[in-house]
Design an enzyme around this catalytic site. Structure first.
Site, PDB file in Angstrom:
ATOM      1  N   GLY A  61       0.549  -8.748   8.721  1.00  0.00           N
ATOM      2  CA  GLY A  61       0.494  -9.488   7.462  1.00  0.00           C
ATOM      3  C   GLY A  61       1.831  -9.595   6.758  1.00  0.00           C
ATOM      4  O   GLY A  61       2.174 -10.636   6.194  1.00  0.00           O
ATOM      5  N   HIS A  66      -1.796  -6.001  12.646  1.00  0.00           N
ATOM      6  CA  HIS A  66      -1.200  -5.593  11.370  1.00  0.00           C
ATOM      7  C   HIS A  66       0.167  -6.260  11.166  1.00  0.00           C
ATOM      8  O   HIS A  66       1.194  -5.597  11.032  1.00  0.00           O
ATOM      9  CB  HIS A  66      -1.064  -4.068  11.281  1.00  0.00           C
ATOM     10  N   GLY A  69       0.819  -1.205   0.000  1.00  0.00           N
ATOM     11  CA  GLY A  69       0.000   0.000   0.000  1.00  0.00           C
ATOM     12  C   GLY A  69       0.852   1.253   0.000  1.00  0.00           C
ATOM     13  O   GLY A  69       1.990   1.264   0.473  1.00  0.00           O
ATOM     14  N   ILE A 127      -1.509  -9.881  -4.334  1.00  0.00           N
ATOM     15  CA  ILE A 127      -1.787 -10.509  -3.044  1.00  0.00           C
ATOM     16  C   ILE A 127      -3.040 -11.366  -3.131  1.00  0.00           C
ATOM     17  O   ILE A 127      -3.081 -12.503  -2.638  1.00  0.00           O
ATOM     18  CB  ILE A 127      -1.893  -9.449  -1.933  1.00  0.00           C
ATOM     19  N   ARG A 161     -11.869  -8.518 -15.727  1.00  0.00           N
ATOM     20  CA  ARG A 161     -10.895  -9.073 -16.661  1.00  0.00           C
ATOM     21  C   ARG A 161     -10.949 -10.596 -16.562  1.00  0.00           C
ATOM     22  O   ARG A 161     -11.623 -11.149 -15.697  1.00  0.00           O
ATOM     23  CB  ARG A 161      -9.476  -8.568 -16.350  1.00  0.00           C
ATOM     24  N   GLY A 184      -5.356  -8.349  -6.860  1.00  0.00           N
ATOM     25  CA  GLY A 184      -4.040  -8.051  -7.409  1.00  0.00           C
ATOM     26  C   GLY A 184      -3.096  -9.194  -7.104  1.00  0.00           C
ATOM     27  O   GLY A 184      -3.506 -10.349  -6.992  1.00  0.00           O
ATOM     28  N   ARG A 196     -11.034  -3.770  -9.383  1.00  0.00           N
ATOM     29  CA  ARG A 196     -11.613  -2.482  -9.780  1.00  0.00           C
ATOM     30  C   ARG A 196     -12.359  -2.599 -11.105  1.00  0.00           C
ATOM     31  O   ARG A 196     -13.428  -2.020 -11.286  1.00  0.00           O
ATOM     32  CB  ARG A 196     -10.507  -1.430  -9.881  1.00  0.00           C
TER      33      ARG A 196
END
Length: 315
Positions: free
Chosen positions: A280, A278, A75, A151, A175, A149, A172
């Site tokens: 990950g 947090h 991010g 991940i 596809r 994506g 988003r």
């Protein structure tokens, strides 16, 4: 200032990274009070990892000669607000390829721990109670990955052996991949009622801030599990608390809003929730992958070649 005479700010000592080009000048800065050099002389800024937005953005206004800002996270939301402080043409790169394995591992751990009742087992062990019984399995469950994506794809790789009934994917825009269709965000209302497990692995941006609000949660089926390994701001905490306290939904959260979750916050003691702080990407897999990425990126930079993982360029 040319790339071969440029200062590079690194959050690791340069001698700890194999393969760095010798033509660059490396300065160590991991968020300390004192800068290692003049920020105006920095051409390649590697943002200290997991030190928060204040530290990440602190030197940006003075970095008049910077050409690349490199995060060590997938991010970029902790850096993005500071981009207007930078000159035009600065490339912002993320750490694609660094966190996929660790984040996907944690995602599976959160799912399995939540479904199989591990928090209750830990509490039972503390109280010397034998809490046997039947618990849900991941096998035969329908899973929805929101944010497909690198991940999200790595998470599906690790779901493959668990005999899920179905894995649906959302990004988003729609596809087709080797695994099948990736749906657009607009398809969520039709997909949510079919999912037993909803995994959030989307970036935090204007289109995903508060994405998981009251309507999103209401569309999830009774007893479904929400797993957030994205960013806390993707979820409306108040709306989630309402669903948890009613007992209708469960959640496993590696990220929260606010974060860190302060003492006394009702999410700590909400029913049916498992919280990790947090972590990950914070594993033994991080440093070797991060250092390989930096060596590759800086080799390309020193040679005048395009750097990879460019996610934004300042205007």
């Amino acid at each position: 200032m040319t790339a071969t005479t440029a200062d590079v700010w690194l959050p690791f000592p340069a001698e700890e990274i194999d393969g760095l080009p010798e033509t660059l000048n490396y300065l160590f800065w991991d968020g300390g009070t004192d800068y290692p050099g003049n920020p105006a002389d920095c051409a390649y800024y590697v943002v200290p990892y997991m030190k928060g937005p204040e530290i990440a953005q602190r030197p940006l206004a003075a970095m008049s000669g910077v050409q690349v800002v490199q995060t060590l996270s997938a991010g970029i939301d902790h850096v993005e607000p500071g981009l207007p402080l930078l000159p035009s043409g600065v490339r912002l790169c993320n750490a694609k390829g660094v966190h996929e394995a660790s984040t996907a591992e944690l995602t599976l751990a959160l799912i399995l721990a939540s479904l199989r009742g591990f928090p209750g087992f830990v509490q039972g062990q503390d109280k010397e109670e034998w809490r046997s019984g039947f618990y849900p399995a991941l096998a035969d469950k329908s899973v929805l990955i929101v944010g497909y994506g690198s991940i999200g794809s790595a998470i599906e790789d690790r779901l493959a052996p668990f005999e899920c009934a179905r894995v649906a994917r959302v990004a988003r825009s729609a596809r087709t991949t080797a695994r099948g269709l990736v749906h657009a965000l607009d398809d969520l209302p039709a997909l949510l009622p079919e999912a037993d497990v909803v995994i959030l692995s989307t970036p935090l941006n204007a289109s995903t801030q508060g994405l998981v609000g009251a309507d999103f949660l209401a569309a999830m089926r009774d007893g479904a599990l929400l797993v957030n390994v994205a960013r806390g701001g993707v979820v409306d905490t108040k709306a989630l608390l309402s669903e948890l306290e009613s007992g209708r939904l469960r959640a496993a959260l590696d990220v929260t809003d606010p974060e860190p979750l302060p003492p006394g916050h009702p999410l700590w003691h909400a029913p049916n929730v498992l919280i990790t702080p947090h972590v990950g990407g914070s594993t033994s897999a991080f440093e070797p992958r991060a250092k390989r990425l930096l060596a590759e990126q800086l080799t390309r930079f020193a040679a005048g070649e395009p750097v990879r993982n460019v996610v934004a360029t300042t205007g």
